[in-house]
Motif scaffolding. Structure first.
Motif, short mmCIF file in Angstrom:
data_model
loop_
_atom_site.label_atom_id
_atom_site.label_comp_id
_atom_site.label_asym_id
_atom_site.label_seq_id
_atom_site.Cartn_x
_atom_site.Cartn_y
_atom_site.Cartn_z
N GLN A 91 -11.49 3.51 1.13
CA GLN A 91 -11.48 4.82 1.79
C GLN A 91 -10.06 5.27 2.08
O GLN A 91 -9.70 6.42 1.84
CB GLN A 91 -12.26 4.75 3.12
N TYR A 92 -9.26 4.32 2.54
CA TYR A 92 -7.87 4.65 2.88
C TYR A 92 -7.12 5.11 1.63
O TYR A 92 -6.41 6.11 1.64
CB TYR A 92 -7.19 3.43 3.49
N LEU A 93 -7.32 4.39 0.53
CA LEU A 93 -6.60 4.69 -0.70
C LEU A 93 -7.09 5.97 -1.36
O LEU A 93 -6.33 6.91 -1.59
CB LEU A 93 -6.72 3.51 -1.67
N PHE A 94 -8.40 6.05 -1.65
CA PHE A 94 -8.91 7.15 -2.47
C PHE A 94 -9.17 8.43 -1.67
O PHE A 94 -9.14 9.52 -2.22
CB PHE A 94 -10.19 6.74 -3.20
N SER A 95 -9.46 8.29 -0.39
CA SER A 95 -9.75 9.50 0.39
C SER A 95 -8.54 9.96 1.19
O SER A 95 -8.12 11.10 1.08
CB SER A 95 -10.93 9.23 1.34
N VAL A 96 -7.98 9.03 1.98
CA VAL A 96 -6.90 9.45 2.87
C VAL A 96 -5.61 9.69 2.10
O VAL A 96 -5.01 10.76 2.18
CB VAL A 96 -6.67 8.39 3.98
N GLN A 97 -5.20 8.72 1.28
CA GLN A 97 -3.92 8.84 0.59
C GLN A 97 -4.00 9.76 -0.62
O GLN A 97 -3.20 10.67 -0.77
CB GLN A 97 -3.43 7.45 0.17
N ALA A 128 -10.42 -6.85 12.86
CA ALA A 128 -10.52 -6.02 11.66
C ALA A 128 -11.52 -4.89 11.89
O ALA A 128 -11.28 -3.74 11.52
CB ALA A 128 -10.95 -6.86 10.46
N ALA A 129 -12.62 -5.21 12.54
CA ALA A 129 -13.65 -4.20 12.77
C ALA A 129 -13.13 -3.09 13.67
O ALA A 129 -13.35 -1.91 13.39
CB ALA A 129 -14.89 -4.85 13.39
N SER A 130 -12.41 -3.46 14.74
CA SER A 130 -11.95 -2.41 15.65
C SER A 130 -10.81 -1.60 15.02
O SER A 130 -10.64 -0.43 15.33
CB SER A 130 -11.52 -3.01 16.99
N ALA A 131 -10.08 -2.23 14.10
CA ALA A 131 -8.98 -1.51 13.46
C ALA A 131 -9.48 -0.45 12.49
O ALA A 131 -8.75 0.46 12.11
CB ALA A 131 -8.06 -2.49 12.74
N ARG A 132 -10.75 -0.58 12.08
CA ARG A 132 -11.31 0.38 11.13
C ARG A 132 -11.24 1.81 11.65
O ARG A 132 -11.06 2.76 10.90
CB ARG A 132 -12.77 0.03 10.84
N ASP A 133 -11.41 1.96 12.97
CA ASP A 133 -11.42 3.31 13.54
C ASP A 133 -10.07 4.00 13.40
O ASP A 133 -9.98 5.22 13.35
CB ASP A 133 -11.78 3.23 15.04
N ASN A 134 -9.02 3.19 13.31
CA ASN A 134 -7.67 3.77 13.26
C ASN A 134 -7.05 3.71 11.88
O ASN A 134 -5.85 3.90 11.74
CB ASN A 134 -6.75 3.03 14.24
N ILE A 135 -7.87 3.44 10.87
CA ILE A 135 -7.32 3.19 9.55
C ILE A 135 -6.49 4.35 9.02
O ILE A 135 -5.48 4.16 8.36
CB ILE A 135 -8.47 2.84 8.55
N MET A 136 -6.88 5.58 9.38
CA MET A 136 -6.16 6.75 8.89
C MET A 136 -4.70 6.71 9.31
O MET A 136 -3.82 7.07 8.55
CB MET A 136 -6.77 8.02 9.50
N PHE A 137 -4.46 6.31 10.55
CA PHE A 137 -3.11 6.43 11.07
C PHE A 137 -2.37 5.10 11.17
O PHE A 137 -1.17 5.04 11.03
CB PHE A 137 -3.16 7.11 12.45
N TYR A 138 -3.11 4.04 11.43
CA TYR A 138 -2.42 2.75 11.65
C TYR A 138 -3.01 1.66 10.77
O TYR A 138 -3.65 0.72 11.25
CB TYR A 138 -2.52 2.35 13.13
N PRO A 139 -2.83 1.78 9.44
CA PRO A 139 -3.45 0.79 8.53
C PRO A 139 -2.99 -0.65 8.79
O PRO A 139 -3.73 -1.58 8.49
CB PRO A 139 -3.04 1.27 7.14
N TYR A 140 -1.80 -0.84 9.37
CA TYR A 140 -1.32 -2.21 9.60
C TYR A 140 -2.23 -2.97 10.55
O TYR A 140 -2.32 -4.19 10.50
CB TYR A 140 0.11 -2.20 10.15
N GLN A 141 -2.95 -2.23 11.42
CA GLN A 141 -3.84 -2.92 12.37
C GLN A 141 -4.98 -3.63 11.65
O GLN A 141 -5.51 -4.62 12.13
CB GLN A 141 -4.39 -1.93 13.40
N LEU A 142 -5.38 -3.05 10.49
CA LEU A 142 -6.41 -3.69 9.69
C LEU A 142 -5.81 -4.78 8.81
O LEU A 142 -6.41 -5.81 8.56
CB LEU A 142 -7.13 -2.66 8.81
N PHE A 143 -4.58 -4.52 8.36
CA PHE A 143 -3.98 -5.41 7.37
C PHE A 143 -3.86 -6.85 7.85
O PHE A 143 -4.30 -7.78 7.16
CB PHE A 143 -2.60 -4.87 6.97
#
Lengths: 344, 314, 304
Positions: free
Chosen positions: B152-158, C259-274
């Motif tokens: 989702q991050y790659l194909f939708s957001v980016q 990882a689950a809670s970081a999903r909500d912020n994936i748009m802005f803070y992908p490192y939290q999931l990484f």
């Protein structure tokens, strides 16, 4: 007689976790048209490896055939053949029967098709004709109700029937050479005799030369024209059947003959057995490989490998006892009787 | 039908019956009343009526018999959350979206997985083998929700190529676009499993004596691979295909939730969060039935393709 | 080549020979370890697992931040020298949280595996060893258990048991032991048939001796391999439960929960999931590769 297979300096190593195992150590021999050549030896002596190398069936990842080795068939070195040329030889010119008929047949293919397959590859006939001929072949090897049985799968066959089917597959294209690797070891004793008889009859009819690999001297006595005894990856004695049975020269051959049970043997007497185990071919001994287990071992045997001594036009042996300085021995008793005891 | 099949069929239904019973009591023992949230503000009398209507006032064992009787007539009961909605309808509505995604994923995943597995086995120890095995291990090492989120991050957001979440029931380009990411996310695991399995299976067959027999006959190349190697190595792969076909209908809890697909899995997850007893029970029964039935089918198919197993003559 | 007359005196068999090189004789364990050491990938995996375990023990105290202390002035900070893995939406230090979560994930993996393997081995061993009718019924029970999709059952059980570490482990292990039991049973049945056990039985060896001397040593290999696949399986399952909100509860955390809670912020803070995802993947990857290596090393067919 015409030479049809000439093996020169065959050396085969296996790369394993533990290191390099020298399975076959520089052996040379020839096969003549229409003869039965037996290669005899205990398990692990390199006889199966030798026979597989003739068909180029050794696993390429681990088995390494030395560069100076040659297997000459029909004027060409089999070891150098590629793709189509190799395919032409396999099954058509040289065929093979394996030890365990239980695992050597494809479980998901009808037996008739398995026999027909080699005909389809090597001759220009239709599928129908090939199948018909396959049924003929199955009849020839004595499979009961061959027409019906050809449509069955291997799991519906008994062990003896499977080995008959294997023979039908091998002989379908009437090859010049048949390699039989312990063809009866996995079978019941009564079936063994039938199968050996079948091979011998077919061999006479088709004039196929056979390399018979076995550890069973009883089988050899009834069939072989010539015999080669292998030990620890080397041929240590060779000769025609009568020579090997009546006038063996190598202590290992003596030991082999003495350890065959005989009809004439008194019931209470103990069967002879060879002490010890063959050498580890990861570290082959520098002298004679049999020295460790030989009742006649001399200091020289542990130091240097014995050279080939010619006994007659057909017989030769690798043993230090043949040296002019070696003491003259009387052969042990109990050597005779095998050739009559179990001839077929 | 043979005796073996009848026996097999009988034990299948017995297992199903035992499983339904266990699940029924397990679910009913879960703390938390399904009507609690909505009945909180109702007067006592109305509340009692509610409980009576849904049979929740009767002893558990009576409830069990009532449920089993209805189940035999194909009636899964009504939802406790969406009042008046039969479970059967909810489930039937949820199956098509799950099927679309899962059929895509299965077709793509199984063919790719099998292909890669065969490639790896034939190139054993060389770089294609290492690459395939790396992909396979990666496939089982990354949780699917992480993979889905990363997609989702790659194909939708980016890249802004595909819609993040959503679904349409109309087949077409729009549906296809919605289905791409869930399909990839689902098939990754399938590819991993199949490539590993096929590789092991092909390697096993390559070591069999009958392959030597075939080579000794002069069989080589395509015919060796097709008639002798592959036909024999496909057979064990059937074992893992069964439960996966059942999975076509069941769907994936995680993937459907993440991509907002109103499928069987998502409905199930929401039923769990809503404590919708009848819904959870109904769906669990269906999952079990499909799973057990798929094992039965695998058995039969096995008997058909492998002549060593004679299911029908016994 | 110098040959003297003395070289030709028949000595016959000499029991003790001097210059004869044999390959070193190794016990099964030594041989397996020797072969495992040759496997670079497996050794690297083992190394990574040791590092991960050490970091989970020491990590939370390395950054100087407590894993549950919030800081409203440092919300969602990207990784920096101050906060090596950044901070979360509540300003908590992610480096501390990742390793604290790792403690829980690994603990669940280890404890859960211990229970699964113990129960599974005993159940499977007894079933296979006794055989007959008892075996038949014991296997029926397993058949019923495995036909309930495990995730479904885990979800139901964790609903029933409520949240918390203990109930989580119970939920994960309640059905996790069945595959081990099946495998052990198969192995025991096979070994029971083999000649060396039959020989021991016919020589009058006691049941205890047969179990101790024959069955256990011959199943140890597959148990060890099974352990390396069960641990990551449980860590994975915990991650799924956390994703569904059924895992470890706040303020505690696990890799899956992070990882689950970081999903909500994936748009802005992908490192939290990484970071938590990386740890899960690394653990899974290392255990799988180590397991593969162990399987090869312990396979008696490959001994040479």
């Amino acid at each position: 007689m015409k030479k049809i297979l000439d093996i020169k300096n065959l050396t085969i190593d296996f790369n394993t976790y533990a290191g390099r195992i020298q399975a076959v150590r520089n052996i040379s021999f020839s096969l003549y048209e229409g003869e039965i050549l037996a290669i005899v030896g205990e398990s692990g002596c390199g006889k199966t490896v030798t026979s597989k190398s003739i068909m180029r069936l050794l696993p390429e990842a681990t088995a390494q055939v030395n560069n100076h080795s040659e297997i000459i068939f029909d004027g060409q070195n089999v070891l150098k053949l590629k793709g189509k040329e190799l395919k032409k030889i396999r099954g058509d010119e040289i065929a093979m029967i394996f030890q365990d008929p239980m695992s050597a047949l494809n479980p998901t293919m009808k037996v008739g098709h398995q026999v027909a397959e080699s005909l389809l590859i090597h001759t220009k006939i239709t599928k129908k004709q090939a199948f018909k001929e396959a049924v003929q072949m199955l009849k020839l090897v004595g499979l009961p109700m061959a027409e019906k049985r050809a449509h069955e799968y291997p799991n519906q066959y008994s062990g003896g029937m499977r080995q008959r089917a294997m023979i039908a597959i091998a002989l379908a294209c009437k090859p010049k050479i048949l390699i039989a690797d312990e063809p009866t070891t996995a079978l019941d004793v009564t079936i063994q005799a039938q199968i050996m008889k079948l091979i011998k009859t077919l061999q006479a009819d088709l004039n196929t030369a056979i390399i018979l690999v076995t550890h069973d001297l009883g089988i050899v006595a009834g069939m072989a024209d010539r015999i080669q005894v292998m030990y620890a990856g080397q041929i240590i004695e060779r000769g025609v059947r009568e020579e090997l049975f009546y006038d063996p020269q190598h202590p290992y051959t003596w030991a082999l003959l003495r350890s065959v049970p005989k009809v004439s043997q008194k019931s209470k007497s103990q069967l002879y057995s060879i002490t010890g185990t063959p050498p580890d071919l990861l570290y082959p001994p520098k002298g004679c490989a049999f020295a460790e287990r030989c009742e006649y071992c001399m200091p020289i045997c542990r130091k240097d490998p014995p050279v080939e001594t010619i006994i007659s036009k057909t017989q030769s042996v690798n043993c230090w006892l043949q040296h002019k300085d070696a003491p003259k021995l009387n052969k042990p008793s109990g050597l005779k009787g095998v050739i009559h005891g179990q001839s077929l | 039908m043979s005796k073996y099949m009848l026996k097999r069929l009988f034990s299948m239904f017995l297992t199903l019956f035992v499983v339904i019973t266990i699940v029924f009591f397990l679910i009913r023992m879960v703390p938390g009343d399904p009507l609690a949230s909505m009945a909180r503000n109702l007067p006592e009398q109305v509340k009692a009526n509610f409980y009576a209507e849904y049979g929740l006032d009767k002893p558990l064992i009576t409830q069990y018999f009532i449920y089993m009787k209805h189940l035999l007539h194909g009636d899964f009961g009504e939802s406790l959350v969406y009042l008046g909605q039969p479970i059967k309808e909810i489930i039937l509505r949820a199956i098509p979206p799950s099927m679309v995604i899962n059929i895509h994923a299965l077709l793509w995943g199984v063919t790719t997985g099998i292909g890669l597995g065969i490639l790896a086995a034939y190139k054993r120890g060389k770089w294609p083998d290492h690459l395939v095995m790396f992909i396979a291990i990666l496939g089982v090492s990354i949780p699917s929700f992480v993979l889905a989120t990363a997609l989702q991050y790659l194909f939708s957001v980016q890249l802004n190529w595909l819609p993040t979440i959503g679904w349409t029931s109309e087949p077409g380009m729009k549906q296809f676009k919605y289905s791409i990411m869930p399909t990839i996310a689902l098939s990754f695991g399938i590819i991993a499993v199949y490539s590993r399995y096929m590789r092991a299976s092909v390697l096993d067959v390559l070591n069999q004596d009958y392959i030597l027999t075939a080579k000794a006959k002069g069989v080589s190349g395509f015919s060796l691979a097709y008639k002798h190697v592959l036909r024999n190595s496909f057979i064990p792969a059937i074992t893992i295909l069964g439960p996966q076909i059942a999975g076509i209908i069941v769907g994936s809890f995680v993937i459907e939730s993440i991509f907002g697909i109103p499928g069987f899995g998502q409905v199930y997850v929401s039923a769990i969060t809503n404590r919708d007893f009848t819904q959870i029970l109904g769906q669990t029964v269906i999952i079990n039935a499909l799973y057990i039935f798929s094992l039965f089918v695998v058995d039969i198919v096995y008997g058909l393709v492998d002549p060593r197993i004679r299911v029908f003559n016994k | 080549m110098q040959i003297s007359k003395a070289d030709f005196i028949i000595e016959g068999l000499i029991t003790q020979t001097i210059d004869h090189k044999m390959r070193p004789s190794l016990t099964y364990g030594q041989d397996a370890w020797r072969r495992l050491k040759l496997n670079k990938i497996a050794m690297l995996s083992l190394f990574i697992l040791i590092i991960l375990t050490l970091m989970c023990i020491l990590g939370p105290s390395l950054s100087g931040y407590d894993f549950k202390t919030t800081n409203t002035l440092q919300l969602n900070f990207p990784p920096s020298l101050q906060h090596w893995f950044g901070t979360d939406p509540l300003g908590r230090d992610l480096f501390s949280r990742v390793w604290q979560g790792g403690r829980i994930s690994l603990l669940i993996g280890f404890i859960g595996t211990f229970i699964c393997i113990t129960v599974g081995t005993m159940y499977g061993g007894i079933s296979g060893y006794i055989g007959g009718r008892a075996d038949h019924y014991m296997m029926r029970v397993i058949e019923v258990l495995v036909s309930i999709p495990s995730l479904v059952m885990v979800i139901l059980l964790s609903l029933y048991l409520g949240s918390g570490m203990l109930s989580l482990i119970i939920a994960l292990t309640a059905f996790g032991w069945t595959s081990t039991a099946r495998m052990i049973r198969g192995q025991v049945l096979q070994i029971k048939q083999q000649e060396f056990v039959l020989a021991a039985v016919s020589l009058g060896a006691s049941t205890a001796r047969i179990i101790l001397k024959h069955l256990i040593p011959n199943t140890l290999g597959i148990i060890i391999v099974d352990i390396t696949f069960t641990i990551p399986g449980l860590i994975f399952a915990e991650a799924f439960l956390s994703f569904m909100g059924l895992g470890v509860q706040i303020p505690n955390t696990s890799w899956g929960a992070l990882a689950a809670s970081a999903r909500d912020n994936i748009m802005f803070y992908p490192y939290q999931l990484f970071f938590p995802s990386l740890m899960i993947a690394l653990t899974m990857l290392s255990f799988s590769l180590l397991g593969d290596g162990l399987r090869d090393a312990l396979d008696p067919k490959l001994r040479s």
